[in-house]
Design a protein around this motif. Structure first.
Motif, PDB file in Angstrom:
ATOM      1  N   ILE A 189       0.851  -1.181   0.000  1.00  0.00           N
ATOM      2  CA  ILE A 189       0.000   0.000   0.000  1.00  0.00           C
ATOM      3  C   ILE A 189       0.890   1.235   0.000  1.00  0.00           C
ATOM      4  N   LEU A 190       0.717   2.068  -1.031  1.00  0.00           N
ATOM      5  CA  LEU A 190       1.428   3.344  -1.129  1.00  0.00           C
ATOM      6  C   LEU A 190       0.483   4.422  -0.617  1.00  0.00           C
ATOM      7  N   ASP A 191       0.722   4.874   0.590  1.00  0.00           N
ATOM      8  CA  ASP A 191      -0.159   5.840   1.247  1.00  0.00           C
ATOM      9  C   ASP A 191       0.414   7.251   1.074  1.00  0.00           C
ATOM     10  N   ASP A 238       8.597   5.685  -8.352  1.00  0.00           N
ATOM     11  CA  ASP A 238       9.809   5.006  -7.891  1.00  0.00           C
ATOM     12  C   ASP A 238       9.514   4.093  -6.696  1.00  0.00           C
ATOM     13  N   TYR A 239       8.689   4.582  -5.736  1.00  0.00           N
ATOM     14  CA  TYR A 239       8.290   3.743  -4.601  1.00  0.00           C
ATOM     15  C   TYR A 239       7.561   2.498  -5.101  1.00  0.00           C
ATOM     16  N   GLY A 240       6.644   2.691  -6.048  1.00  0.00           N
ATOM     17  CA  GLY A 240       5.894   1.562  -6.603  1.00  0.00           C
ATOM     18  C   GLY A 240       6.791   0.564  -7.298  1.00  0.00           C
ATOM     19  N   ARG A 267      -3.335   4.715  -1.836  1.00  0.00           N
ATOM     20  CA  ARG A 267      -4.264   5.240  -0.839  1.00  0.00           C
ATOM     21  C   ARG A 267      -3.974   6.726  -0.662  1.00  0.00           C
ATOM     22  N   ALA A 268      -5.038   7.516  -0.678  1.00  0.00           N
ATOM     23  CA  ALA A 268      -4.915   8.964  -0.480  1.00  0.00           C
ATOM     24  C   ALA A 268      -6.159   9.448   0.248  1.00  0.00           C
ATOM     25  N   LYS A 269      -6.280   9.104   1.518  1.00  0.00           N
ATOM     26  CA  LYS A 269      -7.477   9.408   2.300  1.00  0.00           C
ATOM     27  C   LYS A 269      -7.760  10.901   2.409  1.00  0.00           C
ATOM     28  N   SER A 270      -6.720  11.729   2.400  1.00  0.00           N
ATOM     29  CA  SER A 270      -6.949  13.166   2.559  1.00  0.00           C
ATOM     30  C   SER A 270      -7.338  13.852   1.251  1.00  0.00           C
ATOM     31  N   VAL A 283      -2.731  -2.707 -10.002  1.00  0.00           N
ATOM     32  CA  VAL A 283      -2.601  -1.446  -9.271  1.00  0.00           C
ATOM     33  C   VAL A 283      -4.012  -1.008  -8.888  1.00  0.00           C
ATOM     34  N   PHE A 284      -4.275  -0.950  -7.585  1.00  0.00           N
ATOM     35  CA  PHE A 284      -5.605  -0.641  -7.081  1.00  0.00           C
ATOM     36  C   PHE A 284      -5.690   0.791  -6.576  1.00  0.00           C
TER      37      PHE A 284
END
Length: 179
Positions: A13-15, A36-38, A52-55, A80-81
């Motif tokens: 999960i990339l938050d 790059d993180y992915g 994920r980008a809750k904000s 990629v979700f």
């Protein structure tokens, strides 16, 4: 549902909210760093990525650009979700690896599937055995289950489920499970 499947392994999960303090201030640099993180996660063996980008507000063009860049770079290798925000990826569903993950309080799985069509992968969060049982007839490709242990990565955590409940979910589910 789709030719792309969720394979066993690490579901990364990339938050964006968690990494935001470390990202460059310019959009091009931010997108490049998240990609790059992915790539690093996939190169290290992740079987899937979730953005994920809750904000961020739903339909955020900025988050959609980040998602699109991730999808282009790694979507042919792993799914990629997009977390929660189905609307922002509707135009990308024909791309290999495109997927969305919705929670119990988000868009229903049925509505998400209608918007995404049959080419995109769809996951649904579950937090107890009743929710797992209810997924049997839903148009999802996998379910998320948990949290297995408490985490501070989300403000609205469901109660901890533990390994025994995960085992029970695994034994009763009609779908693959991401814990």
């Amino acid at each position: 549902m789709t030719s792309t499947t969720l394979e066993p392994g690490i579901y990364a999960i990339l938050d964006i909210d968690r990494v935001a303090p470390h990202l460059p201030e310019d959009m091009v640099g931010e997108v490049a760093m998240v990609v790059d993180y992915g790539l690093a996660a996939v190169d290290a063996g992740a079987c899937a990525l979730q953005l994920r980008a809750k904000s961020a507000r739903p339909g955020s063009l900025h988050i959609a650009r980040i998602y699109g860049a991730l999808l282009r770079e790694v979507g042919s290798r792993v799914p990629v979700f997009m977390n929660d925000d189905v609307e922002s990826i509707v135009g990308l569903t024909a791309h290999p690896g495109c997927g969305a993950h919705v929670g119990q309080d988000d868009m229903s799985a049925e509505n998400a599937r209608l918007k995404l069509g049959g080419d995109a992968l769809l996951g649904l969060s579950t937090h107890n055995q009743q929710q797992v049982a209810a997924t049997a007839s839903l148009p999802v490709d996998y379910i998320g289950f948990g949290p297995i242990r408490q985490t501070n990565s989300k403000e609205d955590n469901a109660p901890e489920t533990g390994i025994e409940e995960l085992t029970a979910a695994f034994l009763s589910s009609h779908h693959p499970i991401a814990a």
